[in-house]
Enzyme design. Structure first.
Site, PDB file in Angstrom:
ATOM      1  N   ARG A  96      -0.107 -34.757 -33.592  1.00  0.00           N
ATOM      2  CA  ARG A  96      -1.143 -35.553 -34.253  1.00  0.00           C
ATOM      3  C   ARG A  96      -1.358 -35.195 -35.720  1.00  0.00           C
ATOM      4  O   ARG A  96      -1.571 -36.095 -36.545  1.00  0.00           O
ATOM      5  CB  ARG A  96      -2.454 -35.450 -33.476  1.00  0.00           C
ATOM      6  N   ASP A 125      -7.261 -37.440 -28.929  1.00  0.00           N
ATOM      7  CA  ASP A 125      -6.440 -37.876 -30.058  1.00  0.00           C
ATOM      8  C   ASP A 125      -7.264 -38.488 -31.182  1.00  0.00           C
ATOM      9  O   ASP A 125      -6.939 -38.328 -32.361  1.00  0.00           O
ATOM     10  CB  ASP A 125      -5.371 -38.859 -29.586  1.00  0.00           C
ATOM     11  N   SER A 180      -0.150 -43.250 -17.857  1.00  0.00           N
ATOM     12  CA  SER A 180      -0.193 -43.262 -19.313  1.00  0.00           C
ATOM     13  C   SER A 180       0.685 -42.119 -19.798  1.00  0.00           C
ATOM     14  O   SER A 180       0.467 -40.961 -19.438  1.00  0.00           O
ATOM     15  CB  SER A 180      -1.634 -43.071 -19.788  1.00  0.00           C
TER      16      SER A 180
END
Length: 406
Positions: A96, A125, A180
């Protein structure tokens, strides 16, 4: 944010971010710049360019960041032997800050007023992207659609696509994963679906990168890793770039059933989350790095590093990569790695990473002192008596005191 004229969007090319492109255009009446990063997720990223163009995007960035990702983010993190909550090797977390950095760079290049991302309002996130962005450009505006719109289901997203003429790719006939998933060169993660029940065992066909330990080869695989200043620079004597190192270790590790993890972690936003991870290369790197450090690091340096590591891991997990405290700690860690040079031989066998040997010109291991045989005067064992008595003094004082009180 009515003054926003241009937004840089972290764009995957998938359903969510394609909807976000159109939503930004209509909600904010602004120009959208898309940024798609190849950080080793294993999927072709170039089709995102055509998808973005089809949505009317004129400035489109598709960047290969694999080498930068491993060199400037993964390797520095592994110099610290970083593990979050005793297990997690931070595969999602460490990607990230790189994406945030590139978003800001593109915003500067294009004169954008804001950045945007597709992270939900429940996850980590959003924090990581935005903390990184604000640290690098304090005045940047951030648009997080999942915190603003009411398109909170796949059905609503599909209806939005139909209403706004957003093309959806139905050509892929493969069974869609119920989970996911997030992937990069360091790991692949799985969340949601049946995994939301912590008692549920993940199905074997969920895993993408590794065979099960039971199905791994019956013969071990040996590899030799060469270290310079804490980083792997060669495997089996062949020099490799950082990204190539990690890709190779992922392959050989996955073939030997290494790197599977099932855990319940504490998210920064306050909830517990159950996820499964595959990190074959990272699992090998952690074991081997500790092995070469065991030879080359001074005892107190090694212990100090270990004591600080949980804080370092927490900073990475919570999104503080660009913070002054992480940078300060990194300087200290990197200084310790000046002597972390040499070779480590590991044996990979049915899910296990076993250190088979280590050597270094910077080794602090002295066989003359460590031997159980005649040490030729290198260590006077009589000295141990005074050492022990001095260290026992406070214990003896306390014991005598307690005896009198009893």
């Amino acid at each position: 944010m009515s003054d926003i004229k241009k937004v840089v969007l972290a764009y995957s090319g998938g359903l969510d971010t394609s909807v976000i492109v159109r939503w930004l255009q209509e909600t904010y009446q602004c120009e959208v710049v898309t940024f798609t990063a190849d950080i080793g997720q294993g999927e072709e990223v170039e089709p995102a360019r055509a998808k973005a163009a089809g949505l009317g995007v004129k400035e489109i960035y598709v960047d290969d960041l694999r080498e930068e990702f491993v060199r400037d983010f993964v390797f520095p993190m592994f110099r610290a032997n970083t593990v979050y909550e005793g297990e997690y090797l931070l595969g999602t977390s460490i990607a990230r800050p790189l994406i945030a950095k590139r978003l800001i760079e593109i915003a500067n290049e294009t004169g954008a007023d804001a950045i945007s991302h597709g992270a939900t309002g429940k996850g980590n996130d959003q924090v990581r992207f935005e903390l990184g962005a604000y640290a690098l450009k304090p005045g940047i505006k951030v648009i997080a659609p999942w915190r603003e719109w009411d398109l909170n289901s796949r059905e609503k997203l599909m209806a939005y696509c139909e209403e706004h003429n957003i093309p959806v790719d139905f050509s892929n006939k493969k069974k869609k994963s119920p989970y996911s998933m997030d992937a990069n060169l360091l790991h692949i993660s799985y969340e949601g679906g049946n995994l939301e029940d912590p008692w549920w065992e993940a199905e074997e066909d969920m895993w993408r990168w590794s065979v099960s330990p039971e199905a791994a080869p019956d013969q071990p695989t040996y590899i030799e890793l060469t270290y310079e200043k804490g980083d792997i620079v060669a495997i089996d004597g062949q020099a490799m770039s950082p990204a190539t190192v990690l890709a190779h270790l992922n392959k050989v590790g996955g073939e030997n059933g290494i790197g599977r993890l099932d855990l319940v972690e504490n998210r920064y936003v306050g909830m517990k989350s159950r996820g499964c991870y595959e990190t074959p290369g990272g699992t090998i790197m952690l074991k081997a790095h500790r092995a070469i450090e065991s030879l080359t690091l001074d005892r107190e340096v090694a212990h100090l590093k270990d004591s600080l590591m949980p804080k370092y891991a927490e900073m990475v997990y919570n999104g503080y990569w660009w913070s002054p405290e992480r940078k300060m700690m990194q300087t200290m860690i990197d200084e310790s790695q000046e002597v972390v040079n040499g070779k480590v031989r590991v044996k990979l066998y049915k899910g296990n990473v076993i250190v088979a040997g280590r050597q270094s010109d910077d080794s602090l291991f002295d066989e003359k002192i460590a031997t159980f045989e005649d040490d030729a005067g290198a260590y006077d064992q009589k000295d141990a008596e005074g050492f022990i008595k001095l260290n026992a003094l406070r214990l003896r004082i306390a014991a005598n005191k307690n005896r009198k009180l009893g």
